[in-house]
Design a protein around this motif. Structure first.
Motif, short mmCIF file in Angstrom:
data_model
loop_
_atom_site.label_atom_id
_atom_site.label_comp_id
_atom_site.label_asym_id
_atom_site.label_seq_id
_atom_site.Cartn_x
_atom_site.Cartn_y
_atom_site.Cartn_z
N UNK A 215 7.10 0.65 9.72
CA UNK A 215 6.26 -0.39 9.14
C UNK A 215 7.07 -1.32 8.24
N UNK A 216 7.95 -0.75 7.45
CA UNK A 216 8.80 -1.56 6.56
C UNK A 216 9.69 -2.49 7.38
N UNK A 217 10.25 -1.97 8.47
CA UNK A 217 11.09 -2.79 9.34
C UNK A 217 10.27 -3.94 9.93
N UNK A 218 9.06 -3.63 10.42
CA UNK A 218 8.20 -4.63 11.04
C UNK A 218 7.79 -5.72 10.04
N UNK B 166 10.77 -7.98 9.27
CA UNK B 166 11.03 -8.87 10.40
C UNK B 166 9.98 -9.98 10.47
N UNK B 167 8.71 -9.62 10.34
CA UNK B 167 7.62 -10.61 10.49
C UNK B 167 7.58 -11.63 9.36
N UNK B 168 7.97 -11.22 8.15
CA UNK B 168 7.92 -12.13 7.01
C UNK B 168 9.29 -12.69 6.63
N UNK C 2 16.67 -7.84 1.71
CA UNK C 2 16.74 -6.61 0.93
C UNK C 2 15.69 -6.64 -0.17
N UNK C 3 14.52 -6.18 0.18
CA UNK C 3 13.40 -6.20 -0.76
C UNK C 3 12.54 -4.96 -0.49
N UNK C 4 11.93 -4.46 -1.54
CA UNK C 4 11.01 -3.33 -1.41
C UNK C 4 9.69 -3.88 -0.87
N UNK C 5 9.41 -3.63 0.41
CA UNK C 5 8.24 -4.24 1.04
C UNK C 5 6.93 -3.70 0.47
N UNK C 6 6.92 -2.45 0.03
CA UNK C 6 5.70 -1.90 -0.56
C UNK C 6 5.39 -2.62 -1.87
N UNK C 7 6.39 -2.81 -2.71
CA UNK C 7 6.19 -3.53 -3.97
C UNK C 7 5.77 -4.98 -3.69
N UNK C 8 6.40 -5.60 -2.70
CA UNK C 8 6.06 -6.96 -2.32
C UNK C 8 4.59 -7.06 -1.91
#
Length: 90
Positions: free
Chosen positions: A20-23, A26-28, A32-38
């Motif tokens: 999910x983090x990879x997806x 890629x989509x956004x 190098x960012x914490x996607x959950x925090x984002x």
């Protein structure tokens, strides 16, 4: 209690999988960012529109839509999108 408030009350449970983090990155186009925090910060923003459809919450803001499973609080995906505009005047 509204959909957004339920999600906000459980914001600490929001998570994603490695795929999910990879997806999401890629989509956004995130590096190098914490996607959950984002995604949590996007959901917590007062301008974020949250609605529930079926078993998922959809969180929309700044031409981004984050999809969160309402039972497991897993961020499934995130996409850029353009809001639909009606072609026909009412």
């Amino acid at each position: 209690m509204g959909d957004k408030q339920i999600l906000l009350n459980n914001i600490d449970k929001v998570h994603t999988t490695q795929m999910g983090a990879y997806r999401i990155k890629k989509n956004l186009n995130l590096d190098n960012i914490d996607v959950v925090a984002f995604c949590r910060n996007l959901i917590l923003d007062k301008d974020c529109r949250v609605y529930k459809q079926g078993e998922n919450w959809y969180c929309e803001m700044d031409y981004m839509r984050v999809t969160v499973n309402s039972y497991s609080y897993t961020i499934i995906t995130a996409h850029k999108y353009m809001p639909r505009v009606s072609r026909w005047p009412r």
